[in-house]
Design a protein around this motif. Structure first.
Motif, PDB file in Angstrom:
ATOM      1  N   GLY A  53     -34.602  50.719 -48.244  1.00 57.37           N
ATOM      2  CA  GLY A  53     -33.532  49.981 -47.565  1.00 57.37           C
ATOM      3  C   GLY A  53     -32.311  49.828 -48.459  1.00 57.37           C
ATOM      4  N   GLY A  54     -31.225  49.423 -47.820  1.00 53.47           N
ATOM      5  CA  GLY A  54     -30.026  49.094 -48.582  1.00 53.47           C
ATOM      6  C   GLY A  54     -30.295  47.896 -49.486  1.00 53.47           C
ATOM      7  N   SER A  55     -31.266  47.061 -49.100  1.00 52.60           N
ATOM      8  CA  SER A  55     -31.594  45.862 -49.882  1.00 52.60           C
ATOM      9  C   SER A  55     -32.014  46.240 -51.296  1.00 52.60           C
ATOM     10  N   GLU A  56     -32.926  47.217 -51.396  1.00 50.34           N
ATOM     11  CA  GLU A  56     -33.368  47.615 -52.728  1.00 50.34           C
ATOM     12  C   GLU A  56     -32.237  48.318 -53.483  1.00 50.34           C
ATOM     13  N   ALA A  57     -31.384  49.028 -52.747  1.00 52.50           N
ATOM     14  CA  ALA A  57     -30.230  49.674 -53.392  1.00 52.50           C
ATOM     15  C   ALA A  57     -29.347  48.610 -54.052  1.00 52.50           C
ATOM     16  N   LEU A  58     -29.170  47.476 -53.376  1.00 52.57           N
ATOM     17  CA  LEU A  58     -28.363  46.387 -53.946  1.00 52.57           C
ATOM     18  C   LEU A  58     -29.032  45.808 -55.192  1.00 52.57           C
ATOM     19  N   LEU A  59     -30.336  45.567 -55.065  1.00 47.14           N
ATOM     20  CA  LEU A  59     -31.083  45.021 -56.205  1.00 47.14           C
ATOM     21  C   LEU A  59     -30.956  45.954 -57.409  1.00 47.14           C
ATOM     22  N   TYR A  98     -19.545  36.410 -47.926  1.00 48.21           N
ATOM     23  CA  TYR A  98     -20.220  37.660 -48.295  1.00 48.21           C
ATOM     24  C   TYR A  98     -21.589  37.736 -47.640  1.00 48.21           C
ATOM     25  N   TYR A  99     -22.188  38.910 -47.767  1.00 46.68           N
ATOM     26  CA  TYR A  99     -23.560  39.098 -47.316  1.00 46.68           C
ATOM     27  C   TYR A  99     -24.455  38.301 -48.283  1.00 46.68           C
ATOM     28  N   PRO A 100     -25.200  37.299 -47.781  1.00 46.87           N
ATOM     29  CA  PRO A 100     -25.860  36.338 -48.681  1.00 46.87           C
ATOM     30  C   PRO A 100     -26.792  36.950 -49.709  1.00 46.87           C
ATOM     31  N   GLY A 153     -17.039  44.749 -43.274  1.00 50.55           N
ATOM     32  CA  GLY A 153     -17.635  43.598 -43.917  1.00 50.55           C
ATOM     33  C   GLY A 153     -18.635  42.826 -43.061  1.00 50.55           C
ATOM     34  N   ASN A 154     -19.720  42.451 -43.678  1.00 52.19           N
ATOM     35  CA  ASN A 154     -20.630  41.447 -43.137  1.00 52.19           C
ATOM     36  C   ASN A 154     -20.414  40.213 -44.000  1.00 52.19           C
ATOM     37  N   PRO A 155     -19.939  39.102 -43.475  1.00 53.33           N
ATOM     38  CA  PRO A 155     -19.834  38.706 -42.072  1.00 53.33           C
ATOM     39  C   PRO A 155     -18.425  38.785 -41.472  1.00 53.33           C
ATOM     40  N   VAL A 157     -19.698  49.337 -53.641  1.00 52.15           N
ATOM     41  CA  VAL A 157     -19.174  49.252 -52.279  1.00 52.15           C
ATOM     42  C   VAL A 157     -20.325  49.483 -51.304  1.00 52.15           C
ATOM     43  N   ASP A 158     -20.580  48.454 -50.524  1.00 54.28           N
ATOM     44  CA  ASP A 158     -21.679  48.463 -49.567  1.00 54.28           C
ATOM     45  C   ASP A 158     -21.124  48.994 -48.247  1.00 54.28           C
ATOM     46  N   GLU A 159     -21.512  50.243 -47.944  1.00 52.87           N
ATOM     47  CA  GLU A 159     -20.909  50.938 -46.796  1.00 52.87           C
ATOM     48  C   GLU A 159     -21.896  51.086 -45.642  1.00 52.87           C
ATOM     49  N   VAL A 160     -22.869  50.167 -45.535  1.00 53.27           N
ATOM     50  CA  VAL A 160     -23.920  50.362 -44.520  1.00 53.27           C
ATOM     51  C   VAL A 160     -23.388  50.291 -43.083  1.00 53.27           C
ATOM     52  N   TYR A 161     -22.192  49.723 -42.904  1.00 52.90           N
ATOM     53  CA  TYR A 161     -21.603  49.660 -41.543  1.00 52.90           C
ATOM     54  C   TYR A 161     -20.506  50.710 -41.358  1.00 52.90           C
ATOM     55  N   ARG A 162     -20.509  51.758 -42.195  1.00 58.45           N
ATOM     56  CA  ARG A 162     -19.418  52.756 -42.208  1.00 58.45           C
ATOM     57  C   ARG A 162     -19.017  53.219 -40.803  1.00 58.45           C
ATOM     58  N   VAL A 178     -30.003  53.452 -43.511  1.00 59.38           N
ATOM     59  CA  VAL A 178     -30.114  53.985 -42.141  1.00 59.38           C
ATOM     60  C   VAL A 178     -30.254  52.855 -41.122  1.00 59.38           C
ATOM     61  N   SER A 179     -30.458  51.615 -41.607  1.00 63.09           N
ATOM     62  CA  SER A 179     -30.835  50.517 -40.710  1.00 63.09           C
ATOM     63  C   SER A 179     -29.875  50.335 -39.538  1.00 63.09           C
ATOM     64  N   LYS A 180     -28.605  50.227 -39.848  1.00 64.16           N
ATOM     65  CA  LYS A 180     -27.637  49.886 -38.799  1.00 64.16           C
ATOM     66  C   LYS A 180     -27.144  51.148 -38.113  1.00 64.16           C
ATOM     67  N   ALA A 216     -37.207  51.237 -40.628  1.00 68.05           N
ATOM     68  CA  ALA A 216     -37.503  52.451 -41.408  1.00 68.05           C
ATOM     69  C   ALA A 216     -37.494  52.143 -42.903  1.00 68.05           C
ATOM     70  N   ARG A 217     -36.745  51.162 -43.316  1.00 68.82           N
ATOM     71  CA  ARG A 217     -36.646  50.750 -44.723  1.00 68.82           C
ATOM     72  C   ARG A 217     -36.225  51.894 -45.636  1.00 68.82           C
ATOM     73  N   ILE A 218     -35.144  52.567 -45.262  1.00 71.06           N
ATOM     74  CA  ILE A 218     -34.597  53.627 -46.103  1.00 71.06           C
ATOM     75  C   ILE A 218     -33.114  53.386 -46.328  1.00 71.06           C
ATOM     76  N   PHE A 267     -20.610  44.293 -36.980  1.00 73.16           N
ATOM     77  CA  PHE A 267     -20.851  43.619 -35.691  1.00 73.16           C
ATOM     78  C   PHE A 267     -21.068  42.113 -35.862  1.00 73.16           C
ATOM     79  N   TYR A 268     -20.160  41.530 -36.657  1.00 71.24           N
ATOM     80  CA  TYR A 268     -20.247  40.092 -36.925  1.00 71.24           C
ATOM     81  C   TYR A 268     -18.878  39.441 -36.761  1.00 71.24           C
ATOM     82  N   LEU A 269     -18.931  38.143 -36.527  1.00 69.55           N
ATOM     83  CA  LEU A 269     -17.711  37.345 -36.444  1.00 69.55           C
ATOM     84  C   LEU A 269     -17.914  36.075 -37.236  1.00 69.55           C
TER      85      LEU A 269
END
Ligand code: PLP
Length: 409
Positions: free
Chosen positions: A104-110, A129-131, A179-181, A207-212, A241-243, A250-252, A328-330
């Motif tokens: 996941g992107g989560s482990e990429a951040l870690l 920011y993304y918490p 950006g999230n959020p 740069v977190d581009e998961v919502y590219r 790949v999540s979003k 899928a956790r990739i 997809f956040y406000l």
């Protein structure tokens, strides 16, 4: 009781503002209410069939570990994806050896925080920011220093504000775009200006581009920092790949960096966890074959949802909302004393036709104490009729809520 206590870092880790009200939602459901989840960014769009098929057709006799850096065939396919991306053209081509597949992107951040910062170092984050930027930093003993961005400025992040925030212990800046959020999208010029500050001051630009792909009003995909020449040493991309493929389970994800030393350091973290999920990588590779038209249908759907939610909320007295350009956040400003109290009250008390709404209080998206107290984050990952119902529920709730603040006409 043995009196054994968990670690201080475990005890003091911030609770997820997205999930921390879940017990209230569970109680609401147990009492028979339906809950519309605006709190969480779990897309409801069907996952591409090719992805599901990859799981169904897996036929190896042994489900073995894979390479720690990820399967070569997947990394080669990913390199081709990045090199094809209009938004990433400009820099030198990406090679498979510059990509490391993560859980996941989560482990990429870690991994990105772990391979750029030592204990006691500092990361800059644009708030709200993304918490998990704060959560992962906390786990790694890294301090978060916020750079506040403002709804009234479209959550812009001026390079000069980044330059002013860099201190002696700053090792990295993390931003998400789209950006999230906030939904804010950094332009190529923004990435260039901020990246140049980072490079010149010896700071990594994560740069977190998961919502590219989630960019609206015909603007294509969001510019990638990979396309900015001159940032080869400092830029690190977080992807997932999540979003993009509505495949959160899928956790990739992956890290992309042209900095060979950072890649090698990241590999050590990756080796410690042995391997990213194996079958999921096959599914993620299949996802890359998803026809662009199929992805377009999903983006158009999100755009309709954004328009519905923004229009509905903007019409409510005292509610403030900016139309976001992406993700997809406000962030929604509410005329209430305390957004968390209001969100709990909604779940505990307020029903319209047996239904209520779950929101994420925004204070957990800020590191600066006191900010976000009258804001919530809403995710528009539900169909339009459900979003319309959510707006009706909020409209009635804001009238009935005793802690509402006076609204000036
Ligand atoms: C900005 C951002 N980055 C990273 C992630 C992590 O996603 P995942 O671990 O599912 O790839 C999320 C998930 O919501 C996100 O919003």
């Amino acid at each position: 009781m043995s009196g054994l206590r968990p670690s201080r870092r475990g005890e003091t880790a911030p609770a997820s503002p997205i999930r921390r009200l879940m017990p209230y939602a569970e109680a609401a459901k147990a009492s028979g209410a339906r809950v519309l989840h605006l709190n969480i960014g779990q897309p409801d769009i069907p996952t591409p069939r090719g992805v599901i098929r990859a799981y169904q057709t897996y036929a190896e006799p042994v489900l073995a570990y894979g390479a720690s850096e990820g399967a070569l065939s997947y990394r080669e396919a990913l390199a081709a994806y990045y090199n094809d991306l209009d938004a990433a053209r400009g820099g030198p081509p990406i090679e498979a050896g510059q990509i490391l597949v993560t859980t996941g992107g989560s482990e990429a951040l870690l991994f990105a925080i772990g391979s750029t910062c030592d204990i006691g170092d500092e990361v800059l984050v644009a708030e709200p920011y993304y918490p998990n930027y704060k959560g992962f930093s906390h786990i790694l003993g890294v301090e978060v220093r916020p750079i506040t961005t403002y709804a009234a400025e479209g959550f812009a992040l001026p390079a000069a504000r980044v330059a002013a925030a860099i201190g002696p212990r700053t090792r990295a800046l993390i931003v998400s775009t789209p950006g999230n959020p906030t939904g804010a999208v950094l332009s190529w010029d923004d990435l260039n200006a901020i990246g140049t500050v980072c490079r010149d001051r010896g700071v990594f630009f994560v740069v977190d581009e998961v919502y590219r792909d989630f960019v609206y009003d015909g603007a294509g995909t969001a510019p990638s920092v990979l396309s900015v020449p001159g940032l080869e040493e400092c830029a690190i991309v977080i992807d997932s790949v999540s979003k993009r493929y509505s495949a959160c389970g899928a956790r990739i994800g992956c890290i992309v960096t042209r900095n060979a030393a950072v890649w090698k350091a990241t590999l050590k973290f990756a080796q410690a966890r042995l391997s990213p999920p194996v079958v999921d990588q096959l599914a993620a590779q299949a996802a890359l074959q998803t026809p662009a038209a199929e992805l377009r249908v999903a983006i158009d759907d999100y755009e309709r949802r954004r328009d519905c939610l923004v229009a509905g909320l903007a019409a409510l007295p005292g509610v403030t909302v900016q139309k976001p350009a992406g993700a997809f956040y406000l962030i929604v400003g509410l005329p209430v004393d305390d957004a968390e109290r209001f969100a709990i009250w909604l779940l505990e008390t307020w029903r319209l036709d047996g239904e209520t709404v779950m929101l994420a209080p925004a204070d957990g998206f800020y590191a600066t104490p006191g900010l976000g107290k009258q804001e919530v984050r809403a995710a528009y990952v539900l169909e339009v009729p459900k979003l319309e119902r959510a707006v009706r529920i909020l409209a009635s709730a804001l009238v009935a809520y005793s802690g509402r603040t006076p609204v000036l006409a």
